[in-house]
Design an enzyme around this catalytic site. Structure first.
Site, PDB file in Angstrom:
ATOM      1  N   CYS A 270       0.804  -1.244   0.000  1.00  0.00           N
ATOM      2  CA  CYS A 270       0.000   0.000   0.000  1.00  0.00           C
ATOM      3  C   CYS A 270       0.828   1.281   0.000  1.00  0.00           C
ATOM      4  CB  CYS A 270      -0.939   0.007   1.199  1.00  0.00           C
ATOM      5  SG  CYS A 270      -2.236  -1.219   1.075  1.00  0.00           S
TER       6      CYS A 270
HETATM    7  N1  LIG Z   1      -4.283  -5.517   1.517  1.00  0.00           N
HETATM    8  C1  LIG Z   1      -4.166  -4.335   2.124  1.00  0.00           C
HETATM    9  O1  LIG Z   1      -3.322  -4.113   3.015  1.00  0.00           O
HETATM   10  C2  LIG Z   1      -5.099  -3.227   1.757  1.00  0.00           C
HETATM   11  C3  LIG Z   1      -5.261  -2.147   2.638  1.00  0.00           C
HETATM   12  C4  LIG Z   1      -6.113  -1.114   2.294  1.00  0.00           C
HETATM   13  C5  LIG Z   1      -6.752  -1.160   1.056  1.00  0.00           C
HETATM   14  N2  LIG Z   1      -6.564  -2.210   0.207  1.00  0.00           N
HETATM   15  C6  LIG Z   1      -7.231  -2.192  -1.083  1.00  0.00           C
HETATM   16  O2  LIG Z   1      -8.224  -3.198  -1.090  1.00  0.00           O
HETATM   17  C7  LIG Z   1      -8.388  -3.692  -2.401  1.00  0.00           C
HETATM   18  C8  LIG Z   1      -8.301  -5.198  -2.354  1.00  0.00           C
HETATM   19  O3  LIG Z   1      -7.073  -5.540  -1.775  1.00  0.00           O
HETATM   20  P1  LIG Z   1      -6.779  -7.011  -1.265  1.00  0.00           P
HETATM   21  O4  LIG Z   1      -5.389  -6.950  -0.725  1.00  0.00           O
HETATM   22  O5  LIG Z   1      -7.866  -7.514  -0.419  1.00  0.00           O
HETATM   23  O6  LIG Z   1      -6.790  -7.793  -2.679  1.00  0.00           O
HETATM   24  P2  LIG Z   1      -6.679  -9.348  -2.956  1.00  0.00           P
HETATM   25  O7  LIG Z   1      -6.034  -9.484  -4.286  1.00  0.00           O
HETATM   26  O8  LIG Z   1      -6.094 -10.052  -1.772  1.00  0.00           O
HETATM   27  O9  LIG Z   1      -8.203  -9.833  -3.055  1.00  0.00           O
HETATM   28  C9  LIG Z   1      -9.118  -9.407  -4.031  1.00  0.00           C
HETATM   29  C10 LIG Z   1     -10.168 -10.496  -4.234  1.00  0.00           C
HETATM   30  O10 LIG Z   1     -11.158 -10.000  -5.134  1.00  0.00           O
HETATM   31  C11 LIG Z   1     -11.572 -11.068  -5.973  1.00  0.00           C
HETATM   32  N3  LIG Z   1     -12.249 -10.507  -7.140  1.00  0.00           N
HETATM   33  C12 LIG Z   1     -11.721  -9.908  -8.237  1.00  0.00           C
HETATM   34  N4  LIG Z   1     -12.718  -9.489  -9.050  1.00  0.00           N
HETATM   35  C13 LIG Z   1     -13.886  -9.818  -8.456  1.00  0.00           C
HETATM   36  C14 LIG Z   1     -15.252  -9.655  -8.777  1.00  0.00           C
HETATM   37  N5  LIG Z   1     -15.643  -9.053  -9.905  1.00  0.00           N
HETATM   38  N6  LIG Z   1     -16.178 -10.125  -7.939  1.00  0.00           N
HETATM   39  C15 LIG Z   1     -15.833 -10.760  -6.810  1.00  0.00           C
HETATM   40  N7  LIG Z   1     -14.558 -10.939  -6.436  1.00  0.00           N
HETATM   41  C16 LIG Z   1     -13.603 -10.474  -7.245  1.00  0.00           C
HETATM   42  C17 LIG Z   1     -10.292 -11.827  -6.257  1.00  0.00           C
HETATM   43  O11 LIG Z   1     -10.542 -13.132  -6.726  1.00  0.00           O
HETATM   44  C18 LIG Z   1      -9.621 -11.778  -4.872  1.00  0.00           C
HETATM   45  O12 LIG Z   1      -9.990 -12.885  -4.089  1.00  0.00           O
HETATM   46  C19 LIG Z   1      -7.333  -2.988  -3.257  1.00  0.00           C
HETATM   47  O13 LIG Z   1      -7.885  -1.861  -3.859  1.00  0.00           O
HETATM   48  C20 LIG Z   1      -6.326  -2.545  -2.229  1.00  0.00           C
HETATM   49  O14 LIG Z   1      -5.593  -1.420  -2.641  1.00  0.00           O
HETATM   50  C21 LIG Z   1      -5.783  -3.260   0.543  1.00  0.00           C
END
Ligand SMILES: NC(=O)c1ccc[n+]([C@@H]2O[C@H](COP(=O)([O-])OP(=O)(O)OC[C@H]3O[C@@H](n4cnc5c(N)ncnc54)[C@H](O)[C@@H]3O)[C@@H](O)[C@H]2O)c1
Length: 455
Positions: A270
C-alpha cells in the site's frame, strides 16, 4: 436496522471484513470469482493467510454464506462492500477493470431488485474513479438512478496486513464518502455496529474521501522518510543517535512517536503505491506534487545507499547474508520489500548474497530469480557470511546470540538497520557492530563539523 450485508471480493481485506462483520452479528454474504475462495469460506476456512481469520470464519460460520453469484449478494443484502483489486498501472494510477466488472454484475442484479440498496466501494481508487468510472457502469447495467433507487459511498479501510481483523474492528475513525445523505446514513449505521467503541465518523463528499484515503498513507510515508533522513544525519554528527532525537521530538503531540524510528524505507503493497498515485493525481490536475515524487525517489534510493556504505566491508568472494526478506516482520509478503531490494542491490554490486526469512522464502526466491540465494534455515544463511544485514526487527533476529552470528568464524560484521539486536551481540568483541542511525566515527564527524565552522 441493517442486518444483511455482502462483501464482494474475498481477498486479504474482503475476507477479514466478512469475518469481522459476522462477529458483530451481521448475516454476511461473501462473493468471489475464485471458486476456491468461495469453497474455503463455506467450509469455515480462511481463503487467504491473515491473523485469526481461520478461527473467526469458523466461529461465525452460521452467519456466513459465500457464493460466486453477485446477484445472490444484492438480492440477499441491503448493502454491498466492493473490495476487489485495483492494481497500479505503469503511470502509478489505480486500474479499475476488476471494479468495473464487479459493478457491472452488481448492476445487473440491482435491475431485479425493487428495494433500496447501498453500494460501498472499499478498494483504493483515485479521486473521480467512484463517481465517473464506476457509477456510470452501475447505472447502465441496472437501468436505475443513484440517489433515487440506490445509494453509493466510498468507504475505505485503514488496515495493516497481519492485523487486518483487529484494525477493521477498532479503527481510529471511519471515512464515509457519500453520494448523498441517505447513502451516508446507511454506511454510518453499519460502521457504528462494526466498531468496538464509539467511533469517530468523518462524512464528506466521495472525492474528498478518495483524497483522504491515499493522503493518510502518503503522509505516513513522508514521516518515515523524514525519520530516515534524521538517521542518515545522525550517522554524520559526533554522538548522533536517531532514537534519542525521535524519542524527544515524538513526545510533541504535533509529531507523535509512531513511524519515526529511522531505519529502512517504507514498503509493502500500500504505502509506496499510494504515494506514487497521489503524485500522479497532482500531476494530472496541475497541482504541484514535487514533494511526493521526491519522497518516492528518496525511498527508492535507500537500498543503493546502504549497498555503497557496506561494499568496502566485504572482500571479494566473501558472502553477505540478508536477514528479513518480507516487507515487515511476521509477514510472507515481499511486495516492495526493502530486504529484497537491498539483497538485489548488493548482488548487482557483485556481492554473493544469501537471504533468509522465516515466512517469505518462496516470494523472495521468485523475486531474486537466480541473482541471490534464499537459505532454508537461519543457520545456513549465517554459516559462511562475513557480513550480515538485519533488515526487519523480527523477534527471531532480535534474540540471536553472538555464537549464532559467529559460528566457527573469527569475526563477523553485523549491520543492524533497526538497532534491535541483543546487547550480547552488539557488545561482543568479535562482532563489528554497525547500527544505522548512530554515529560510528565521532572523530571524523567532528572534523567535518569543525571544517564548517572554521571559516
Ligand atoms: N491488503 C491491504 O493491506 C489493503 C489495505 C487497504 C486497502 N486495500 C485495497 O483493497 C483492495 C483489495 O485488496 P486485497 O489486498 O484484499 O486484494 P486481494 O487481491 O487479496 O483480493 C481481491 C479479491 O477479489 C476477488 N475478485 C476480483 N474481481 C472480483 C469480482 N468481480 N467479484 C468478486 N470478487 C472479485 C479476487 O478473486 C480476490 O480474491 C485494493 O484496492 C487494495 O488497494 C488493501
Amino acid at each position: 436496522m441493517i442486518q444483511n450485508v455482502s462483501v464482494i471480493g474475498l481477498g486479504k481485506l474482503g475476507a477479514s471484513m466478512l469475518a469481522g462483520m459476522a462477529s458483530r452479528g451481521f448475516h454476511v454474504i461473501g462473493v468471489d470469482i475464485a471458486e476456491s475462495s468461495v469453497r474455503a469460506v463455506n467450509e469455515g476456512r480462511a481463503p487467504v493467510q491473515e491473523t485469526d481469520l481461520d478461527e473467526m470464519i469458523s466461529a461465525h460460520i452460521d452467519k456466513i454464506y459465500s457464493t460466486t453469484s453477485h446477484e445472490e449478494a444484492v438480492l440477499g443484502s441491503d448493502i454491498s462492500f466492493v473490495i476487489v483489486p485495483t492494481p497500479s498501472d505503469s503511470r502509478g494510477a489505480f486500474e479499475l477493470q476488476y471494479a468495473k466488472y464487479a459493478f457491472e454484475q452488481l448492476g445487473k442484479a440491482l435491475a431485479k431488485k425493487d428495494s433500496y440498496h447501498v453500494f460501498v466501494l472499499t478498494s483504493t481508487v483515485l479521486p473521480g474513479a467512484t463517481r465517473h468510472g464506476l457509477l456510470p457502469v452501475l447505472e447502465a447495467a441496472s437501468g436505475k438512478k443513484c440517489g433515487k433507487d440506490f445509494g453509493l459511498c466510498y468507504g475505505p479501510e485503514f488496515i495493516a496486513l497481519g492485523s487486518v481483523i483487529r484494525d477493521f474492528l477498532n479503527p481510529d475513525f471511519y471515512l464515509v464518502g457519500e453520494f448523498d445523505e441517505r447513502s451516508g446514513d446507511v454506511l454510518e449505521e453499519v460502521n457504528r455496529k462494526i466498531s468496538a467503541k464509539d467511533p469517530i465518523v468523518r462524512r464528506m463528499s466521495i472525492e474528498n474521501a478518495e483524497i483522504a484515503k491515499i493522503a493518510l498513507n502518503s503522509y505516513v510515508t513522508m514521516k518515515i522518510s523524514f525519520a530516515n533522513t534524521l538517521a542518515d544525519l545522525c550517522e554524520r554528527v559526533p554522538g548522533g543517535d536517531v532514537d534519542v532525537i525521535s524519542d524527544a521530538i515524538g513526545s510533541d503531540t504535533r509529531i507523535g512517536r509512531k513511524y519515526l524510528t529511522g531505519g529502512l524505507g517504507f514498503a509493502g503493497p500500500c504505502f509506496p503505491r499510494d504515494n506514487v498515485a497521489l503524485g500522479f493525481l497532482c500531476e494530472q490536475v496541475g497541482a504541484d506534487g514535487d514533494l511526493l515524487v521526491a519522497n518516492h525517489g528518496y525511498n527508492k534510493s535507500i537500498a543503493t545507499r546502504i549497498t555503497t556504505k557496506i561494499a568496502p566491508l566485504l572482500q571479494r568472494g566473501q558472502t553477505a547474508a540478508v536477514l528479513g526478506l518480507s516487507y515487515k516482520p511476521l509477514s510472507h509478503v515481499v511486495e516492495e520489500s526493502q530486504g529484497v531490494a537491498l539483497a538485489l542491490a548488493m548482488a548487482e554490486a557483485g556481492m554473493r548474497v544469501i537471504g533468509y526469512d522465516p515466512l517469505a522464502a518462496d516470494g523472495a526466491r521468485s523475486a531474486f530469480r537466480d541473482k541471490a540465494l534464499v537459505a532454508e534455515s537461519i543457520d545456513a544463511a549465517l554459516a559462511d557470511a562475513a557480513l550480515v544485514v538485519v533488515t526487519t526487527p523480527d523477534a527471531l533476529f532480535r534474540t540471536l546470540k553472538a555464537e549464532d552470528f559467529l559460528g566457527s568464524k573469527e569475526s563477523v560484521t553485523v549491520v543492524d538497520c533497526w538497532r534491535c539486536l541483543d546487547p550480547v551481540v552488539t557488545n561482543h568483541p568479535k562482532i563489528n557492530y554497525l547500527p544505522l542511525g548512530r554515529c560510528l566515527d565521532d572523530d571524523f564527524a567532528a572534523s567535518v563539523l569543525e571544517a564548517i565552522w572554521a571559516h
